[in-house]
Design a protein around this motif. Structure first.
Motif, PDB file in Angstrom:
ATOM      1  N   LYS A 337       0.826  -1.337  -0.281  1.00  0.00           N
ATOM      2  CA  LYS A 337       0.164  -0.249  -0.089  1.00  0.00           C
ATOM      3  C   LYS A 337       0.926   1.189  -0.633  1.00  0.00           C
ATOM      4  O   LYS A 337       0.627   1.923  -0.838  1.00  0.00           O
ATOM      5  N   HIS A 338       2.260   1.393   0.268  1.00  0.00           N
ATOM      6  CA  HIS A 338       2.129   2.496   0.803  1.00  0.00           C
ATOM      7  C   HIS A 338       4.174   2.358   0.559  1.00  0.00           C
ATOM      8  O   HIS A 338       4.721   3.602   0.567  1.00  0.00           O
ATOM      9  N   GLY A 339       4.402   1.225   0.118  1.00  0.00           N
ATOM     10  CA  GLY A 339       5.857   0.633  -0.600  1.00  0.00           C
ATOM     11  C   GLY A 339       5.723   0.942  -2.401  1.00  0.00           C
ATOM     12  O   GLY A 339       4.532   1.119  -2.575  1.00  0.00           O
ATOM     13  N   ARG A 340       6.788   0.389  -2.984  1.00  0.00           N
ATOM     14  CA  ARG A 340       6.527  -0.042  -3.986  1.00  0.00           C
ATOM     15  C   ARG A 340       7.428  -1.488  -4.456  1.00  0.00           C
ATOM     16  O   ARG A 340       7.927  -2.140  -3.698  1.00  0.00           O
ATOM     17  N   GLY A 360      10.488   4.342   1.725  1.00  0.00           N
ATOM     18  CA  GLY A 360      10.715   3.932   3.324  1.00  0.00           C
ATOM     19  C   GLY A 360      10.164   4.705   4.482  1.00  0.00           C
ATOM     20  O   GLY A 360       8.946   5.243   3.869  1.00  0.00           O
ATOM     21  N   TYR A 361      10.166   3.848   5.359  1.00  0.00           N
ATOM     22  CA  TYR A 361       9.342   4.326   6.309  1.00  0.00           C
ATOM     23  C   TYR A 361       9.165   6.733   6.787  1.00  0.00           C
ATOM     24  O   TYR A 361      10.614   6.109   6.580  1.00  0.00           O
ATOM     25  N   PRO A 362       8.559   6.879   7.469  1.00  0.00           N
ATOM     26  CA  PRO A 362       8.615   7.991   7.983  1.00  0.00           C
ATOM     27  C   PRO A 362      10.050   7.909   8.900  1.00  0.00           C
ATOM     28  O   PRO A 362      10.122   7.093   9.409  1.00  0.00           O
ATOM     29  N   GLU A 363       9.650   9.260   9.160  1.00  0.00           N
ATOM     30  CA  GLU A 363      10.892   9.374  10.120  1.00  0.00           C
ATOM     31  C   GLU A 363      11.018   9.139  11.470  1.00  0.00           C
ATOM     32  O   GLU A 363      11.280   8.071  12.532  1.00  0.00           O
ATOM     33  N   TYR A 364       9.326   8.886  12.128  1.00  0.00           N
ATOM     34  CA  TYR A 364       8.046   9.119  12.845  1.00  0.00           C
ATOM     35  C   TYR A 364       8.539   8.153  13.355  1.00  0.00           C
ATOM     36  O   TYR A 364       8.664   7.456  14.499  1.00  0.00           O
ATOM     37  N   ALA A 408      11.421   0.293   2.514  1.00  0.00           N
ATOM     38  CA  ALA A 408      11.182   0.064   3.935  1.00  0.00           C
ATOM     39  C   ALA A 408      11.692  -1.669   3.939  1.00  0.00           C
ATOM     40  O   ALA A 408      11.543  -2.490   3.452  1.00  0.00           O
ATOM     41  N   LEU A 409      11.796  -1.993   5.170  1.00  0.00           N
ATOM     42  CA  LEU A 409      12.467  -3.020   5.900  1.00  0.00           C
ATOM     43  C   LEU A 409      12.226  -3.002   7.377  1.00  0.00           C
ATOM     44  O   LEU A 409      12.326  -2.633   8.162  1.00  0.00           O
TER      45      LEU A 409
END
Length: 415
Positions: A337-340, A360-364, A408-409
């Motif tokens: 949903k949020h990556g590729r 990648g994941y957001p910084e927060y 993102a991992l």
């Protein structure tokens, strides 16, 4: 290379003990030097007065032509050369010097170009000074030892209370909101509080306030989810009666989204309350992961074939299958949903990683973890929150990282 001190040297007890020892040693040294100097001055002055008195008697006898008193004479053997020269020059003086291994207080005066000298035994005075020095050292050691014991006991009482406060703070961090320090000094308003009891009282107050707020939020979440469930069920049933067409598909899709959100809210409320039961059994991890990947729907135009499963080492794990499937399903769905793509799920023993090739994941999220109702893109942000809660429920550790080369991992380590 920088030298690293042992961990125990950083403790407050160790620092306090060092401070007490340094201060006691410094105080004992200063007092010892002052007492030694004063007693030595008085002892030397007494011996000097005695020697000068004896020298006066010897001078009167010499001037009267009488026999000199014992231990007196003209240029006697053992007379220090400095004192002899002083007397020959016409001055009187005294000095402490050893003669045949015995300390003497010498006094000398001029006598017709020679030195009239006399000596007084200084051994007793020297022994008195040495005895005083030994007494100062012994009493200082005893005083330092006693002060160290009392100080260490007092510091240990303080550090024990600090450790207790820190232990309670860690329990609160781990989710035990019922933990309290309960310092007796905070219960009686008439008692004066020290700094440790002030910190303990502040921690207890904070924990109580936090507990009430979280319980209020949990009740609100559960109430909202339960209240929405009934009308949404009716709305879904009504949508099935609508004529087929694009508007009907949009309505049904929104109803499904609302129902999924409601179920997520109910699941979060159950996780918050800790009311679920963990039912463990032995499962082959590769088979379970492939079943999750086949069952994940990632939206229009995407299917389970968009997810690649790589098995480095397969193992059997004892876990709650439903909860583990929910964790992995949410991670894979979030990656789509949020990556590729491509989304890659890797099984390496008890470690399962889910990687996408997006931004990648957001910084927060990397620094604070997932937060409900906060998402870096579209969505309500509950998927990863549920994944973290279910992972904790089965004793697993879920970490979010940035993948090498971008993307993102998510790393799930099973017990």
């Amino acid at each position: 290379m920088r030298r690293v001190l042992p961990a125990w040297t950083a403790s407050l007890t160790w620092k306090s003990v060092c401070f007490i020892v340094v201060m006691c040693c410094s105080l004992a040294a200063v007092l010892g030097v002052l007492v030694h100097a004063e007693v030595t001055r008085q002892t030397v002055a007494t011996a000097r007065d005695k020697a000068l008195g004896k020298l006066h008697d010897a001078s009167r006898a010499y001037e009267a032509g009488e026999a000199l008193p014992p231990d007196s004479g003209i240029d006697p053997p053992g007379l220090p050369e400095g004192l002899r020269a002083l007397a020959v020059s016409g001055q009187r003086g005294t000095v402490v010097a050893e003669y045949r291994g015995q300390p003497l207080m010498w006094a000398a005066a001029p006598a017709d170009g020679r030195a009239l000298a006399t000596a007084v035994d200084y051994g007793q005075s020297a022994r008195t000074i040495r005895g005083l020095d030994n007494a100062i050292i012994g009493s200082s050691v005893l005083a330092i030892g006693g002060t160290l014991l009392v100080g260490a006991f007092a510091v240990r009482r303080v550090t024990r209370r600090l450790h207790q406060t820190a232990t309670v703070a860690r329990r609160i961090t781990q989710g035990d909101l019922d933990a309290r320090v309960g310092d007796p000094r905070t219960r009686d308003a008439a008692r004066h509080q020290d700094e440790v009891s002030t910190v303990a009282g502040a921690l207890d107050t904070m924990a109580g306030t936090l507990q009430r707020k979280l319980q209020s939020e949990q009740r609100f979440t559960a109430d909202v989810a339960h209240e929405l469930r009934t009308p949404l069920t009716g709305l879904q049933a009504a949508s099935e009666l609508l004529p087929e067409g694009r508007p009907t598909e949009l309505v049904r899709e929104r109803v499904r989204t609302m129902r999924q959100l409601t179920e997520d809210l109910l699941e979060i409320s159950r996780l918050d309350a800790g009311s679920g039961v963990v039912e463990t059994d032995l499962h082959q991890l590769e088979r379970l992961v492939r079943r999750v990947v086949r069952g994940v729907g990632t939206g229009a135009g995407a299917g389970p074939l968009d997810t690649e499963v790589v098995v480095v080492r397969d193992v059997h794990v004892e876990t709650d299958r439903r909860r583990l499937e929910r964790v992995l399903g949410n991670l894979v769905a979030n990656a789509h949903k949020h990556g590729r793509g491509p989304v890659v799920v890797t099984v390496d023993g008890p470690v399962v990683t889910v990687r996408d090739h997006g931004d990648g994941y957001p910084e927060y999220l990397l620094t604070q973890g997932p937060q409900r109702f906060r998402s870096g893109g579209k969505g309500h942000g509950l998927g990863l929150t549920i994944a973290v809660g279910q992972a904790e429920a089965i004793g697993a550790r879920l970490e979010f990282r940035r993948a090498e080369g971008g993307g993102a991992l998510a790393v799930l380590t099973l017990p």
